[in-house]
Design an enzyme around this catalytic site. Structure first.
Site, PDB file in Angstrom:
ATOM      1  N   ASP A   1      -1.511  -0.803   6.114  1.00 32.39           N
ATOM      2  CA  ASP A   1      -1.796  -0.374   7.482  1.00 32.39           C
ATOM      3  C   ASP A   1      -3.192   0.197   7.686  1.00 32.39           C
ATOM      4  OD1 ASP A   1      -1.447   1.965   6.079  1.00 32.39           O
ATOM      5  OD2 ASP A   1      -0.668   3.027   7.824  1.00 32.39           O
TER       6      ASP A   1
ATOM      7  N   ASP B   1      -7.268  -1.420   4.085  1.00 34.24           N
ATOM      8  CA  ASP B   1      -6.356  -2.486   3.669  1.00 34.24           C
ATOM      9  C   ASP B   1      -6.782  -3.844   4.214  1.00 34.24           C
ATOM     10  OD1 ASP B   1      -4.738  -0.792   2.261  1.00 34.24           O
ATOM     11  OD2 ASP B   1      -3.420  -0.381   3.964  1.00 34.24           O
TER      12      ASP B   1
ATOM     13  N   ASP C   1       0.889  -1.146   0.000  1.00 37.72           N
ATOM     14  CA  ASP C   1       0.000   0.000   0.000  1.00 37.72           C
ATOM     15  C   ASP C   1       0.935   1.204   0.000  1.00 37.72           C
ATOM     16  OD1 ASP C   1      -2.203   1.734   0.728  1.00 37.72           O
ATOM     17  OD2 ASP C   1      -1.302   1.725   2.721  1.00 37.72           O
TER      18      ASP C   1
END
Lengths: 123, 644
Positions: free
Chosen positions: B523, B527, B330
């Site tokens: 995080d 996600d 991410d």
């Protein structure tokens, strides 16, 4: 003649071992003693877990008392994988283990080497 | 009687038997001859081997068989036959029975010790906890034991003292050593408003902090809980082992009977000779080595990784991490710092900022806080906005001063036109890795805000190391393609998937899984689905609770290089497991036929004593191999603190 006796005896013994260890042998499930705030059960550890299946009521805090009579270190630990419990069982002493009964389900436990198995059913 | 005492007893008692074994060719015999041997062996059998027999019988009644069964039957057979042979004036082998018992107990004593040291990680973590704290009560500081501290208490920590529980600093500043909990080797500076972690060490200053987490909610307790669960978990590879160990001992029993029958009936051996082969088969077979191959390695591996601030949640995650081919990141908060800052404002700065700030005031988006921060530092007063409405995947709109205002990303350009000059500026900013927010009022775009979120220092290193391991790296982000590619270039990521809607992250992970197992590093709350979908979810520790819940591996330190460490550790642990299993299998696969006398024509046989030694050594070698995981080198720049 001796050889024939040994042969027949050996084959009989093998058949017995196969039946005794691999055959289906049922053991009864036992309910825990329930009061309003607590439920308790005892498991004797001696060549296996007796009773091997315990039934607990959901939502009531539960304590299982393990008592290891067996001197073997094969059974010196009891592992509840689902609860992250890995408890050493001192020989000949009561060891209380708290069980989380907030979720219903079948929770298997085993000795440290996963050879002896027991089960707690929460419902 | 403990294993150790049983061992010492049988060692002392069987020593004369051992001496006789070597000195018999020179004419030395134990006083009393066979009867002397009988007495010594009987003592060993009763005192040291008795518990084996007892356990074997108890297990037998439950239709179970284990190592004790093999030892009990093996040694009793040798012992009972010797009595029969002695009474009929034939050769006896009391010494075999006694020595086998001694050697197996020796193995058990060592195994017990080593298992305890493999189990030490959790205990060491728990020992870190402070015992008391200096608490402010009724205006006075009093020393209280930890269990009397309650939520909201204010605690003073002096240099050299441990922080008792988790909380936030209210007064003073200091540097703290957090290595014992997070694995971070550098001291961390903290001042008012910063969070402190219970059980960490205060170095330089004195400070006060307000308790916000107690008991089992503290970070340390949660880490301990996670490590405990990981250590009791099972790796999928064990399923096969469990199947084998369930039938292992009875199968060995049957094999030993066949061995006896074959030698006695078909090869014309005497009862004594055939029995020796049978006993050797029973003694060499060792289910212990198989049983402890995976748990010990898992225990040492997860324990060591916890010291490094890497929490591997279970054996499943560990096994999966070992097979990963692609690592997906991410962007925000994972590759980048996650604290975006406004760098440029295009258009009338006051106007643009105040409209944007009014709309973003109640948002929790990281970009929103960057805008608000900038607006506050410019001392802008912002107007109350009403009638908020989210524009799906694009931004928000609301009424400001009776006019419709909007803020959002470049997808808004589908509905609104951008002048050529602004368009050029926008592209230029994006190629500088800046995210551009479009601000509009009354159907007109009035300006742009450029926001930058710099990559973490560790990102570049981490990605280079991952590539070195032959892994493909991918960045997955909701951000604009130009911005994403600019960041990817800075840190060296292979592929970029940009403009991903939050709900679609998991689908992209699924697509990537077609080329092999995927690890996802993230995080944020959004996600969580991707963390669960991926073969291994790696959650950054700074992340939200939900991300940590969903991840199979949690990185406490929030340092991307730990992704490399986590993968390296998983690989090392898993290869130990495989090595252990290999040795345990090979040992039995070779040992049993040799003991059965299959190679007797080649002169290769195994006495019960040697078999006993082999059994002891096999489980010892497995535990030792697992313990070596503590010493294995991971990556070149691994910073590991030794927790004493």
């Amino acid at each position: 003649m001796d050889k024939l006796v040994v042969l027949i005896g050996g084959i009989t013994l093998i058949a017995f071992i196969g039946w005794w260890f691999f055959g289906k042998h049922q053991s009864a499930a036992v309910d825990a003693q329930v009061t309003e705030k607590q439920q308790r059960a005892r498991v004797s550890v001696d060549g296996g877990y007796t009773p091997s299946t315990l039934i607990l009521k959901k939502g009531i805090p539960a304590q299982i008392t393990f008592n290891r009579k067996d001197p073997s270190n094969c059974l010196e630990q009891v592992v509840f994988e689902d609860f992250g419990i890995n408890q050493f069982l001192p020989q000949g002493q009561d060891q209380i283990i708290d069980i989380d009964t907030s979720k219903a389900g079948e929770f298997n436990y085993a000795c440290g080497m996963n050879m002896f198995h027991g089960k707690v059913v929460v419902k | 009687m403990s294993y150790k005492n049983r061992f010492v007893f049988s060692l002392v008692v069987s020593l004369p038997l051992l001496v006789e074994m070597f000195l018999a060719p020179f004419g030395y015999h134990i006083p009393g001859g066979d009867w002397g041997e009988f007495l010594l062996a009987t003592a060993v059998m009763l005192v040291s081997a008795g518990p084996f027999v007892r356990s074997a019988w108890a297990a037998f009644k439950h239709h179970h068989a284990n190592m004790d069964t093999l030892v009990a039957i093996g040694t009793s057979t040798a012992y009972l036959y010797s009595i029969y042979a002695m009474l009929n004036h034939q050769a006896v082998f009391y010494e075999s029975a006694a020595l086998v018992v001694t050697l197996i107990l020796l193995g058990q004593v060592f195994e017990e010790r080593m298992k305890h040291s493999a189990n030490g990680a959790v205990k060491k973590l728990l020992d870190l906890q402070a015992k008391d704290a200096e608490v402010l009560r009724d205006g006075k500081l009093v020393m209280l034991p930890l269990d009397q501290v309650v939520m909201g208490d204010v605690i003073r920590v002096k240099p050299g003292q441990k922080v008792a529980v988790d909380g936030v600093i209210t007064e003073g500043k200091s540097t703290l050593d957090e290595s014992m909990v997070t694995g971070e080797s550098m001291p961390v500076e903290k001042s008012v408003g910063d969070a402190v972690i219970g059980s960490t060490m205060n170095n330089t200053g004195t400070f006060m902090f307000k308790v916000n987490k107690l008991g089992k909610d503290t970070l340390l307790s949660q880490i301990v809980e996670m490590v405990k669960k990981a250590q009791t978990s099972h790796a999928p590879i064990e399923k096969m082992v469990d199947k084998i160990s369930n039938i292992f001992v009875p199968t060995v029993l049957i094999t030993s009977i066949i061995t006896f029958m074959a030698w006695y009936v078909f090869f014309g051996a005497t009862v004594g000779q055939a029995l020796i082969f049978m006993v050797a088969v029973l003694i060499i077979a060792c289910p212990c080595a198989l049983g402890i191959a995976t748990p010990t390695a898992l225990m040492v591996g997860t324990g060591r990784s916890a010291k490094l601030g890497i929490l591997i949640k279970n054996g499943e995650a560990l096994e999966a991490a070992n097979k990963v081919k692609t690592v997906v990141f991410d962007k925000t908060g994972t590759i980048t710092v996650g604290k975006p800052k406004v760098t440029d404002v295009i258009g009338d700065e006051r106007m643009v900022l105040s409209v944007a700030a009014s709309l973003e005031k109640s948002s929790e988006h990281p970009l929103a806080s960057a805008i608000l921060e900038r607006a506050e530092s410019n001392d802008l007063s912002f107007v109350e906005a009403t009638d908020f409405q989210a524009i799906e995947g694009k931004g928000v709109q609301a009424m400001v001063d009776g006019k419709l205002a909007f803020v959002g990303n470049d997808k808004l350009l589908q509905d609104h036109k951008l002048g050529p000059q602004l368009k050029d500026r926008m592209t230029a900013l994006q190629t500088e890795a800046k995210t551009v927010v479009i601000v509009g009022l009354d159907d007109q775009i009035i300006g742009l805000i450029a926001i930058q979120d710099a990559p973490k220092q560790s990102s570049m290193n981490a990605i280079a190391q991952l590539k070195q391991r032959g892994l493909r790296t991918v960045m997955l982000t909701g951000d604009n393609k130009l911005v994403a590619e600019a960041i990817a270039k800075q840190v060296g990521i292979d592929d970029v998937i940009a403009d991903v809607l939050p709900g679609d992250k998991a689908d992209h992970v699924k697509d990537l899984q077609e080329n092999g197992p995927v690890a996802f590093v993230g995080d944020g709350i959004n996600d969580a689905p991707a963390l669960t979908t991926a073969d291994v979810g790696i959650a950054m520790g700074s992340g939200t609770d939900i991300a940590i819940e969903s991840g199979g591996i949690v990185l406490v330190k929030n340092n991307l290089e730990d992704v490399v460490q986590a993968l390296a550790l998983s690989e090392k642990t898993f290869s130990r497991i495989k090595m252990n299993l290999f040795w345990a299998f090979i040992y039995n696969a070779l040992g049993i036929p040799i003991a059965a006398g299959v190679f007797a024509t080649l002169g290769l046989t195994l006495s019960p004593e040697l078999a006993g030694l082999g059994m002891a050594l096999s489980s010892l070698s497995v535990v030792a191999n697992s313990l070596l995981l503590n010493k294995v080198k991971l990556t070149s720049n691994a910073k590991e603190r030794v927790v004493a």
